[in-house]
Design a protein around this motif. Structure first.
Motif, mmCIF file in Angstrom:
data_model
loop_
_atom_site.group_PDB
_atom_site.id
_atom_site.type_symbol
_atom_site.label_atom_id
_atom_site.label_comp_id
_atom_site.label_asym_id
_atom_site.label_seq_id
_atom_site.Cartn_x
_atom_site.Cartn_y
_atom_site.Cartn_z
ATOM 1 N N SER A 169 9.348 -17.472 -2.277
ATOM 2 C CA SER A 169 9.892 -16.769 -3.427
ATOM 3 C C SER A 169 9.035 -15.588 -3.825
ATOM 4 C CB SER A 169 10.015 -17.735 -4.616
ATOM 5 O OG SER A 169 8.744 -18.254 -4.960
ATOM 6 N N GLY A 170 7.930 -15.374 -3.150
ATOM 7 C CA GLY A 170 7.077 -14.241 -3.430
ATOM 8 C C GLY A 170 6.403 -13.783 -2.168
ATOM 9 N N SER A 171 5.573 -12.778 -2.282
ATOM 10 C CA SER A 171 4.857 -12.293 -1.117
ATOM 11 C C SER A 171 3.631 -13.148 -0.877
ATOM 12 C CB SER A 171 4.474 -10.827 -1.331
ATOM 13 O OG SER A 171 3.626 -10.715 -2.457
ATOM 14 N N THR A 172 2.824 -12.751 0.128
ATOM 15 C CA THR A 172 1.637 -13.509 0.455
ATOM 16 C C THR A 172 0.734 -13.637 -0.757
ATOM 17 O OG1 THR A 172 1.788 -12.616 2.673
ATOM 18 C CG2 THR A 172 -0.271 -13.670 2.060
ATOM 19 N N PHE A 173 0.580 -12.585 -1.500
ATOM 20 C CA PHE A 173 -0.109 -12.656 -2.777
ATOM 21 C C PHE A 173 0.753 -11.918 -3.786
ATOM 22 C CE2 PHE A 173 -1.818 -9.161 -0.285
ATOM 23 C CZ PHE A 173 -1.624 -8.073 -1.116
ATOM 24 N N SER A 174 0.586 -12.237 -5.051
ATOM 25 C CA SER A 174 1.490 -11.713 -6.063
ATOM 26 C C SER A 174 0.728 -10.810 -7.025
ATOM 27 C CB SER A 174 2.150 -12.868 -6.833
ATOM 28 O OG SER A 174 3.072 -12.366 -7.767
ATOM 29 N N LEU A 175 1.242 -9.611 -7.222
ATOM 30 C CA LEU A 175 0.710 -8.676 -8.204
ATOM 31 C C LEU A 175 1.832 -8.334 -9.183
ATOM 32 C CD1 LEU A 175 -1.274 -6.296 -5.840
ATOM 33 C CD2 LEU A 175 -2.272 -7.738 -7.606
ATOM 34 N N HIS A 176 1.449 -8.052 -10.404
ATOM 35 C CA HIS A 176 2.445 -7.821 -11.445
ATOM 36 C C HIS A 176 2.233 -6.461 -12.101
ATOM 37 C CE1 HIS A 176 3.715 -11.953 -10.967
ATOM 38 N NE2 HIS A 176 2.459 -12.344 -11.129
ATOM 39 N N LYS A 177 3.284 -5.977 -12.690
ATOM 40 C CA LYS A 177 3.287 -4.685 -13.363
ATOM 41 C C LYS A 177 2.164 -4.617 -14.398
ATOM 42 C CE LYS A 177 6.453 -1.821 -16.129
ATOM 43 N NZ LYS A 177 7.831 -1.761 -16.685
ATOM 44 N N GLY A 178 1.389 -3.545 -14.335
ATOM 45 C CA GLY A 178 0.295 -3.355 -15.279
ATOM 46 C C GLY A 178 -1.052 -3.850 -14.791
ATOM 47 N N GLU A 179 -1.097 -4.508 -13.613
ATOM 48 C CA GLU A 179 -2.365 -5.005 -13.078
ATOM 49 C C GLU A 179 -3.023 -3.957 -12.191
ATOM 50 O OE1 GLU A 179 -1.808 -9.844 -12.902
ATOM 51 O OE2 GLU A 179 -1.456 -8.654 -11.077
ATOM 52 N N CYS A 180 -4.354 -3.980 -12.174
ATOM 53 C CA CYS A 180 -5.124 -3.098 -11.313
ATOM 54 C C CYS A 180 -5.930 -3.944 -10.329
ATOM 55 C CB CYS A 180 -6.065 -2.215 -12.133
ATOM 56 S SG CYS A 180 -5.195 -1.087 -13.267
ATOM 57 N N PHE A 181 -6.225 -3.391 -9.156
ATOM 58 C CA PHE A 181 -6.900 -4.175 -8.128
ATOM 59 C C PHE A 181 -7.696 -3.278 -7.194
ATOM 60 C CE2 PHE A 181 -2.844 -2.980 -6.311
ATOM 61 C CZ PHE A 181 -3.161 -2.624 -5.001
ATOM 62 N N ASP A 182 -8.576 -3.914 -6.450
ATOM 63 C CA ASP A 182 -9.316 -3.266 -5.369
ATOM 64 C C ASP A 182 -8.795 -3.807 -4.055
ATOM 65 O OD1 ASP A 182 -10.915 -1.699 -6.990
ATOM 66 O OD2 ASP A 182 -12.466 -3.231 -7.189
ATOM 67 N N ALA A 183 -8.516 -2.923 -3.117
ATOM 68 C CA ALA A 183 -7.994 -3.322 -1.810
ATOM 69 C C ALA A 183 -9.138 -3.540 -0.838
ATOM 70 C CB ALA A 183 -7.045 -2.250 -1.275
ATOM 71 N N PRO A 184 -8.938 -4.385 0.189
ATOM 72 C CA PRO A 184 -9.974 -4.604 1.204
ATOM 73 C C PRO A 184 -10.335 -3.294 1.903
ATOM 74 C CG PRO A 184 -8.227 -6.241 1.398
ATOM 75 C CD PRO A 184 -7.739 -5.196 0.437
ATOM 76 N N GLY A 185 -11.622 -2.967 1.896
ATOM 77 C CA GLY A 185 -12.058 -1.729 2.521
ATOM 78 C C GLY A 185 -11.628 -0.483 1.783
ATOM 79 N N ASP A 186 -11.147 -0.659 0.523
ATOM 80 C CA ASP A 186 -10.685 0.474 -0.292
ATOM 81 C C ASP A 186 -9.569 1.259 0.393
ATOM 82 O OD1 ASP A 186 -12.615 -0.172 -2.186
ATOM 83 O OD2 ASP A 186 -14.134 1.066 -1.217
ATOM 84 N N ALA A 187 -8.818 0.605 1.269
ATOM 85 C CA ALA A 187 -7.739 1.275 1.994
ATOM 86 C C ALA A 187 -6.397 0.812 1.455
ATOM 87 C CB ALA A 187 -7.837 0.985 3.490
ATOM 88 N N LEU A 188 -5.495 1.770 1.234
ATOM 89 C CA LEU A 188 -4.165 1.459 0.721
ATOM 90 C C LEU A 188 -3.101 1.613 1.792
ATOM 91 C CD1 LEU A 188 -4.382 3.171 -2.783
ATOM 92 C CD2 LEU A 188 -4.643 0.749 -2.228
ATOM 93 N N ARG A 189 -3.514 1.552 3.049
ATOM 94 C CA ARG A 189 -2.577 1.607 4.164
ATOM 95 C C ARG A 189 -2.882 0.466 5.122
ATOM 96 N NH1 ARG A 189 -0.278 6.896 4.483
ATOM 97 N NH2 ARG A 189 -1.298 8.379 3.103
ATOM 98 N N GLY A 190 -1.893 0.108 5.925
ATOM 99 C CA GLY A 190 -2.092 -0.942 6.919
ATOM 100 C C GLY A 190 -1.625 -2.291 6.411
ATOM 101 N N LEU A 191 -2.258 -3.353 6.912
ATOM 102 C CA LEU A 191 -1.916 -4.718 6.527
ATOM 103 C C LEU A 191 -2.883 -5.214 5.471
ATOM 104 C CD1 LEU A 191 -1.105 -6.369 9.968
ATOM 105 C CD2 LEU A 191 0.495 -5.964 8.099
ATOM 106 N N ALA A 192 -2.371 -5.938 4.503
ATOM 107 C CA ALA A 192 -3.207 -6.509 3.446
ATOM 108 C C ALA A 192 -2.923 -7.996 3.340
ATOM 109 C CB ALA A 192 -2.922 -5.822 2.114
#
Length: 435
Positions: A169-192
């Motif tokens: 019913s959701g993705s591998t991990f769930s993020l919601h509107k208004g939340e901020c996060f840090d991505a692995p390796g500071d990259a916003l492309r590829g697989l997460a």
């Protein structure tokens, strides 16, 4: 003098020479004892002293399994003995009780099996008492924890998580509107596979501004999912960051999309987010400008402005009027209608005195611009269209709204637009990640 026995079934006639006793060494069929002068031990089936008859001349003793009076001295295995020492088997219920106790999957069953195992072990002499007791102890702990979860509502939360993970019913991990996060390796492309949620007040890689759902039953392919996510996310920017002027020029739109594997599990979630066009540079502070952060006057002004902005963004793909006069005329009709709606919303709201005069002056320019857009929509050739178009856009130039924005407490620096007409949040630096 000893008399030899008569011929019979156990002694054929003429087997021994006359006068030779059966037990005499050297006689055919004789079994000489290893110790001639030592008495042979009595076996468990030999009760009492051996009675020697007239035909038993040697020291050999006859046991109950010796069919012939001349059998040798070797004793059969006695009752209660075996050639190998076989230990008692383990009780199956004891093993099952221990396994269920360790897993704590159905703790009550493990407890019952442990009790059954102890009863059978006592009756059958089997092994496994320690396993049965260990399984009962761990199952008892599991029963206590289960009761605590039911009492506190934790069982429902756990089962909901299991269903969400299994049912997709959701993705591998769930993020919601208004939340901020840090991505692995500071990259916003590829697989997460995972992200770290952080406060939006500090530095962060991205800020979620919308959640939506991909369409289709079967997976349409990576390119199709990415294209849908891009179109949807860009269209939702102004629902979260209603004041486009407050979005820095180096901020772009990114998104999380399902993978082919997560799609099979029911994942359809698309997560839209802001990130820096230079992925090595972090964002600071929230970009949220909506009903949760704006006052009534600011919200009324930005809602009216959003109507015109969306109409302006619907321009034909062909930039030159000569290439698509009909398409540009339809666009002019859409813009004139948006100006009518915008002016109506601004007139219908009562602004604070400090901003009321500036809004009234703005509305007059909107009405004059709408008139020129109507004439452009009626143009019979490209030159006539251009003539009215140039007058119309000057009346709604961004610089004419700066004083009104300042009075309302909104951002006063117009965003830079690229050649395609998009702002900083609509450049080419954005992209998506698959989860």
């Amino acid at each position: 003098m000893a008399i030899p026995p008569q011929p019979g079934p156990q002694q054929p006639e003429g087997q021994y020479p006359p006068g030779t006793p059966p037990g005499t060494p050297g006689a055919p069929g004789a079994h000489p004892p290893p110790y001639p002068h030592a008495p042979y031990p009595q076996g468990p089936y030999q009760q009492g002293p051996v009675q020697q008859g007239p035909y038993q001349q040697g020291p050999y003793q006859q046991g109950p399994y010796q069919q012939s009076p001349y059998a040798g001295p070797y004793q059969p295995w006695g009752q209660g003995y075996s050639p190998y020492n076989r230990p008692a088997p383990f009780n199956g219920f004891a093993i099952a009780a221990l396994v269920l106790g360790i897993l704590c999957f159905v703790p009550a069953v493990g407890l019952v099996l442990g009790i059954v195992a102890l009863v059978q072990i006592r009756r059958r002499g089997e092994r496994g008492k320690g396993m049965a007791v260990g399984g009962m102890v761990m199952s008892s702990i599991g029963v206590a924890l289960l009761a605590l979860m039911v009492a506190t509502g934790g069982a429902g939360d756990f089962w909901g998580g299991v269903k969400e993970g299994a049912g997709g019913s959701g993705s591998t991990f769930s993020l919601h509107k208004g939340e901020c996060f840090d991505a692995p390796g500071d990259a916003l492309r590829g697989l997460a596979y995972d992200v770290d949620t952080v406060p939006c007040t500090g530095k962060h890689d991205a800020e979620v501004f919308a959640e939506t759902t991909a369409h289709g039953d079967s997976y349409p392919g990576d390119s199709a999912v990415s294209a849908e996510a891009g179109d949807t996310c860009y269209a939702l920017v102004d629902t979260y960051a209603m004041d486009a002027w407050a979005v820095p020029d180096d901020v772009d739109v990114y998104y999380f999309t399902p993978t082919r594997q997560s799609w099979r599990l029911g994942d359809r979630e698309i997560t839209c987010m802001f990130g820096n066009a230079d992925e090595r540079t972090a964002l600071t502070g929230s970009l949220r400008k909506d009903a949760t952060t704006l006052d009534a006057d600011q919200l009324a002004y930005l809602k009216a402005a959003r109507i015109l902005n969306r109409a302006m963004d619907s321009a034909p793909e062909k930039a030159y009027v000569e290439d698509d006069l009909a398409g540009h005329k339809k666009w002019a009709t859409r813009v004139s209608g948006a100006l009518t709606a915008q002016a109506g919303l601004l007139r219908g709201h009562t602004f604070a005195p400090a901003a009321g005069e500036r809004v009234a002056a703005l509305v007059k320019n909107l009405d004059r611009s709408r008139t020129e857009w109507v004439k452009a929509a009626e143009a019979r050739d490209a030159d006539t269209f251009y003539a009215h178009y140039e007058k119309a856009v000057k009346l709604i130039d961004a610089d004419k709204t700066v004083t009104t924005r300042k009075a309302l407490g909104l951002a006063t620096t117009p965003p830079k637009y690229d050649e395609g007409g998009g702002g900083g949040s609509g450049g080419e630096g954005g992209g998506g990640m698959e989860v």
